[in-house]
Design a protein around this motif. Structure first.
Motif, PDB file in Angstrom:
ATOM      1  N   THR A 188       0.804  -1.217   0.000  1.00 10.45           N
ATOM      2  CA  THR A 188       0.000   0.000   0.000  1.00 10.45           C
ATOM      3  C   THR A 188       0.843   1.277   0.000  1.00 10.45           C
ATOM      4  OG1 THR A 188      -0.172  -0.227   2.413  1.00 10.45           O
ATOM      5  CG2 THR A 188      -2.002  -1.069   1.087  1.00 10.45           C
ATOM      6  N   MET A 189       2.153   1.155   0.196  1.00  7.45           N
ATOM      7  CA  MET A 189       3.054   2.300   0.100  1.00  7.45           C
ATOM      8  C   MET A 189       3.686   2.418  -1.278  1.00  7.45           C
ATOM      9  SD  MET A 189       2.811   3.871   2.944  1.00  7.45           S
ATOM     10  CE  MET A 189       4.194   4.986   2.888  1.00  7.45           C
ATOM     11  N   GLY A 190       3.317   1.502  -2.187  1.00  6.40           N
ATOM     12  CA  GLY A 190       3.820   1.584  -3.556  1.00  6.40           C
ATOM     13  C   GLY A 190       5.091   0.806  -3.822  1.00  6.40           C
ATOM     14  N   ASN A 191       5.621   0.134  -2.807  1.00  4.37           N
ATOM     15  CA  ASN A 191       6.808  -0.694  -3.032  1.00  4.37           C
ATOM     16  C   ASN A 191       6.435  -1.897  -3.891  1.00  4.37           C
ATOM     17  OD1 ASN A 191       8.610   0.813  -1.191  1.00  4.37           O
ATOM     18  ND2 ASN A 191       7.218   0.053   0.388  1.00  4.37           N
ATOM     19  N   LEU A 192       7.332  -2.278  -4.805  1.00  5.55           N
ATOM     20  CA  LEU A 192       7.015  -3.329  -5.767  1.00  5.55           C
ATOM     21  C   LEU A 192       8.065  -4.431  -5.797  1.00  5.55           C
ATOM     22  CD1 LEU A 192       6.037  -1.091  -8.836  1.00  5.55           C
ATOM     23  CD2 LEU A 192       4.506  -1.982  -7.058  1.00  5.55           C
ATOM     24  N   ARG A 193       7.586  -5.636  -6.066  1.00  6.38           N
ATOM     25  CA  ARG A 193       8.473  -6.773  -6.329  1.00  6.38           C
ATOM     26  C   ARG A 193       8.019  -7.434  -7.618  1.00  6.38           C
ATOM     27  NH1 ARG A 193       8.141 -12.127  -5.435  1.00  6.38           N
ATOM     28  NH2 ARG A 193       6.409 -12.012  -3.956  1.00  6.38           N
ATOM     29  N   THR A 204      -0.824  -8.941  -6.890  1.00  4.50           N
ATOM     30  CA  THR A 204      -1.194  -9.087  -5.485  1.00  4.50           C
ATOM     31  C   THR A 204      -0.849  -7.803  -4.744  1.00  4.50           C
ATOM     32  OG1 THR A 204      -0.712 -11.465  -5.559  1.00  4.50           O
ATOM     33  CG2 THR A 204      -0.859 -10.445  -3.387  1.00  4.50           C
ATOM     34  N   LEU A 205      -1.769  -7.346  -3.899  1.00  6.74           N
ATOM     35  CA  LEU A 205      -1.528  -6.161  -3.087  1.00  6.74           C
ATOM     36  C   LEU A 205      -1.513  -6.560  -1.616  1.00  6.74           C
ATOM     37  CD1 LEU A 205      -1.230  -3.034  -3.112  1.00  6.74           C
ATOM     38  CD2 LEU A 205      -3.708  -2.918  -2.761  1.00  6.74           C
ATOM     39  N   VAL A 206      -0.457  -6.165  -0.897  1.00  6.40           N
ATOM     40  CA  VAL A 206      -0.323  -6.497   0.524  1.00  6.40           C
ATOM     41  C   VAL A 206      -0.185  -5.210   1.329  1.00  6.40           C
ATOM     42  CG1 VAL A 206       0.742  -8.726   0.008  1.00  6.40           C
ATOM     43  CG2 VAL A 206       2.202  -6.718   0.379  1.00  6.40           C
ATOM     44  N   GLU A 207      -0.275  -5.343   2.624  1.00  3.68           N
ATOM     45  CA  GLU A 207      -0.137  -4.180   3.492  1.00  3.68           C
ATOM     46  C   GLU A 207       1.327  -3.749   3.593  1.00  3.68           C
ATOM     47  OE1 GLU A 207      -2.536  -2.383   4.867  1.00  3.68           O
ATOM     48  OE2 GLU A 207      -4.002  -3.666   3.853  1.00  3.68           O
ATOM     49  N   ALA A 208       1.534  -2.484   3.909  1.00  3.92           N
ATOM     50  CA  ALA A 208       2.889  -1.974   4.102  1.00  3.92           C
ATOM     51  C   ALA A 208       3.592  -2.771   5.196  1.00  3.92           C
ATOM     52  CB  ALA A 208       2.843  -0.499   4.468  1.00  3.92           C
ATOM     53  N   GLY A 209       4.825  -3.155   4.944  1.00  2.00           N
ATOM     54  CA  GLY A 209       5.594  -3.925   5.906  1.00  2.00           C
ATOM     55  C   GLY A 209       5.622  -5.412   5.621  1.00  2.00           C
ATOM     56  N   GLU A 210       4.720  -5.893   4.766  1.00  2.00           N
ATOM     57  CA  GLU A 210       4.699  -7.317   4.447  1.00  2.00           C
ATOM     58  C   GLU A 210       5.785  -7.719   3.461  1.00  2.00           C
ATOM     59  OE1 GLU A 210       1.004  -9.383   3.806  1.00  2.00           O
ATOM     60  OE2 GLU A 210      -0.137  -7.747   4.721  1.00  2.00           O
ATOM     61  N   LEU A 211       6.267  -6.775   2.671  1.00  2.00           N
ATOM     62  CA  LEU A 211       7.400  -7.041   1.781  1.00  2.00           C
ATOM     63  C   LEU A 211       8.694  -6.791   2.556  1.00  2.00           C
ATOM     64  CD1 LEU A 211       6.414  -5.420  -1.649  1.00  2.00           C
ATOM     65  CD2 LEU A 211       6.747  -7.846  -1.190  1.00  2.00           C
ATOM     66  N   ILE A 221      12.277  -5.776  -2.134  1.00  2.00           N
ATOM     67  CA  ILE A 221      11.679  -4.655  -2.870  1.00  2.00           C
ATOM     68  C   ILE A 221      12.584  -4.263  -4.037  1.00  2.00           C
ATOM     69  CG2 ILE A 221      11.049  -2.212  -2.732  1.00  2.00           C
ATOM     70  CD1 ILE A 221      10.204  -2.766   0.185  1.00  2.00           C
ATOM     71  N   HIS A 222      12.042  -4.329  -5.240  1.00  4.63           N
ATOM     72  CA  HIS A 222      12.808  -3.968  -6.439  1.00  4.63           C
ATOM     73  C   HIS A 222      12.601  -2.509  -6.845  1.00  4.63           C
ATOM     74  CE1 HIS A 222      12.271  -8.508  -7.360  1.00  4.63           C
ATOM     75  NE2 HIS A 222      13.393  -8.298  -6.711  1.00  4.63           N
ATOM     76  N   THR A 223      11.383  -1.997  -6.626  1.00  5.17           N
ATOM     77  CA  THR A 223      11.084  -0.584  -6.901  1.00  5.17           C
ATOM     78  C   THR A 223      10.550   0.055  -5.629  1.00  5.17           C
ATOM     79  OG1 THR A 223      10.619  -0.847  -9.266  1.00  5.17           O
ATOM     80  CG2 THR A 223       9.588   1.013  -8.162  1.00  5.17           C
ATOM     81  N   PRO A 224      11.244   1.050  -5.073  1.00  6.02           N
ATOM     82  CA  PRO A 224      10.739   1.739  -3.883  1.00  6.02           C
ATOM     83  C   PRO A 224       9.476   2.538  -4.212  1.00  6.02           C
ATOM     84  CG  PRO A 224      13.096   2.112  -4.190  1.00  6.02           C
ATOM     85  CD  PRO A 224      12.586   1.494  -5.451  1.00  6.02           C
ATOM     86  N   GLY A 225       8.599   2.645  -3.242  1.00  2.00           N
ATOM     87  CA  GLY A 225       7.327   3.316  -3.445  1.00  2.00           C
ATOM     88  C   GLY A 225       7.425   4.776  -3.823  1.00  2.00           C
ATOM     89  N   ILE A 226       8.579   5.417  -3.601  1.00  3.71           N
ATOM     90  CA  ILE A 226       8.748   6.823  -3.958  1.00  3.71           C
ATOM     91  C   ILE A 226       8.507   7.061  -5.443  1.00  3.71           C
ATOM     92  CG2 ILE A 226      11.242   6.591  -4.361  1.00  3.71           C
ATOM     93  CD1 ILE A 226       9.606   9.615  -2.701  1.00  3.71           C
ATOM     94  N   TYR A 227       8.699   6.011  -6.271  1.00  7.51           N
ATOM     95  CA  TYR A 227       8.553   6.153  -7.710  1.00  7.51           C
ATOM     96  C   TYR A 227       7.140   5.853  -8.209  1.00  7.51           C
ATOM     97  CZ  TYR A 227      13.660   6.170  -7.792  1.00  7.51           C
ATOM     98  OH  TYR A 227      14.985   6.472  -7.586  1.00  7.51           O
ATOM     99  N   VAL A 228       6.252   5.407  -7.349  1.00  3.37           N
ATOM    100  CA  VAL A 228       4.926   4.946  -7.779  1.00  3.37           C
ATOM    101  C   VAL A 228       3.849   5.860  -7.216  1.00  3.37           C
ATOM    102  CG1 VAL A 228       3.288   3.022  -7.726  1.00  3.37           C
ATOM    103  CG2 VAL A 228       5.752   2.566  -7.888  1.00  3.37           C
ATOM    104  N   GLN A 229       2.949   6.316  -8.093  1.00  4.95           N
ATOM    105  CA  GLN A 229       1.872   7.206  -7.651  1.00  4.95           C
ATOM    106  C   GLN A 229       0.518   6.502  -7.548  1.00  4.95           C
ATOM    107  OE1 GLN A 229       4.305   8.466 -10.027  1.00  4.95           O
ATOM    108  NE2 GLN A 229       5.185   9.207  -8.094  1.00  4.95           N
ATOM    109  N   MET A 230       0.316   5.446  -8.333  1.00  7.83           N
ATOM    110  CA  MET A 230      -0.988   4.787  -8.343  1.00  7.83           C
ATOM    111  C   MET A 230      -0.817   3.282  -8.497  1.00  7.83           C
ATOM    112  SD  MET A 230      -4.184   5.394 -11.000  1.00  7.83           S
ATOM    113  CE  MET A 230      -4.195   7.170 -10.714  1.00  7.83           C
ATOM    114  N   LEU A 231      -1.684   2.519  -7.824  1.00  8.12           N
ATOM    115  CA  LEU A 231      -1.667   1.059  -7.924  1.00  8.12           C
ATOM    116  C   LEU A 231      -3.054   0.543  -8.261  1.00  8.12           C
ATOM    117  CD1 LEU A 231       0.143   1.262  -4.716  1.00  8.12           C
ATOM    118  CD2 LEU A 231       1.025  -0.539  -6.164  1.00  8.12           C
ATOM    119  N   ILE A 232      -3.074  -0.589  -8.977  1.00  9.79           N
ATOM    120  CA  ILE A 232      -4.323  -1.272  -9.256  1.00  9.79           C
ATOM    121  C   ILE A 232      -4.043  -2.765  -9.343  1.00  9.79           C
ATOM    122  CG2 ILE A 232      -4.095  -0.921 -11.748  1.00  9.79           C
ATOM    123  CD1 ILE A 232      -7.234  -0.751 -11.769  1.00  9.79           C
ATOM    124  N   VAL A 233      -4.933  -3.569  -8.806  1.00  8.97           N
ATOM    125  CA  VAL A 233      -4.757  -5.022  -8.812  1.00  8.97           C
ATOM    126  C   VAL A 233      -5.479  -5.616 -10.005  1.00  8.97           C
ATOM    127  CG1 VAL A 233      -5.113  -7.162  -7.527  1.00  8.97           C
ATOM    128  CG2 VAL A 233      -4.643  -5.030  -6.298  1.00  8.97           C
TER     129      VAL A 233
END
Length: 230
Positions: A161-166, A191-198, A203-215
């Motif tokens: 939920t913070m935009g971090n990606l794997r 798959t979308l998980v809560e912050a801290g679960e990754l 984490i391959h892409t930090p959430g600072i680079y992501v503005q929007m997510l969709i599952v």
């Protein structure tokens, strides 16, 4: 928390005519399938697309190509799409072919804020036409400019939920660098998980680079299926 939407049509509403978009993937691996289909439905035209390739005739970016939504494409490989070939020969689309490693570095440089760099790839070929050539250590290099976009459409296996990606294995390909090289990055995740679960190391892409997510669930089509008799 990042903006999390539930409609792919809503996710791409900000993509307007004439924009430059980056689209992750390599062949059909790691492409944001549902975002591309939503963009086809929206019908935004006169797009400049930056991607490794242009999909196949009926899938991936090939859908936008068939709809004549793309005016210009910057890519490294276009050999799997007959409609692409037809449009090029008919002068219906502008193409900038770039060596694959150079394309990757141009995108990475754009995300890092580096305006240009020198590369040995393409020296002495038509790729060098109109480009500055300099010699370093007795070897010639071409000046290549960085690439940035208005919007990046990328795909990841897991996001939080913070935009971090794997990403999953080779589906990582161009996605991480494109996430960093646009003003707006929209991530389609399986798959979308809560912050801290990754775990931080996953984490391959930090959430600072992501503005929007969709599952969304993907078909994950295969370009060429090879069957061997055993």
């Amino acid at each position: 928390m990042k903006q999390i939407v539930t409609s792919f049509d809503e996710a791409i509403q900000g993509i307007e005519d004439g924009m430059t978009i980056m689209v992750g993937g390599f062949g059909l691996v790691g492409i944001p399938e549902n975002l591309i289909q939503a963009l086809a439905r929206k019908g935004s035209k006169h797009l400049t697309v930056i991607s490794n390739n242009c999909g196949v005739d009926d899938w991936g970016l090939g859908i936008l190509l068939k709809n004549h939504q793309i005016d210009r494409i910057i890519a490294s490989y276009v050999g799997e799409n007959k409609e692409f070939e037809r449009q090029v020969l008919a002068g219906e689309i502008e193409v900038e072919l770039t060596p694959q490693g150079t394309l990757a570095e141009r995108i990475r440089a754009g995300g890092a804020g580096i305006p240009a760099f020198y590369s040995p790839a393409g020296v002495g070929t038509p790729i060098a036409d109109g480009k500055e050539v300099r010699s370093f250590g007795g070897k010639d290099y071409l000046l290549e400019t960085a690439l940035v976009a208005d919007v990046s459409l990328i795909r990841a296996a897991v996001g939080d939920t913070m935009g971090n990606l794997r990403y999953h294995k080779t589906a990582r390909n161009f996605n991480p660098m494109m996430a960093a090289a646009a003003r707006m990055t929209i991530a389609e995740v399986e798959t979308l998980v809560e912050a801290g679960e990754l775990a931080p190391d996953d984490i391959h892409t930090p959430g600072i680079y992501v503005q929007m997510l969709i599952v969304g669930q993907q078909e994950k089509r295969i370009e060429k299926r090879t069957i061997a008799r055993i």
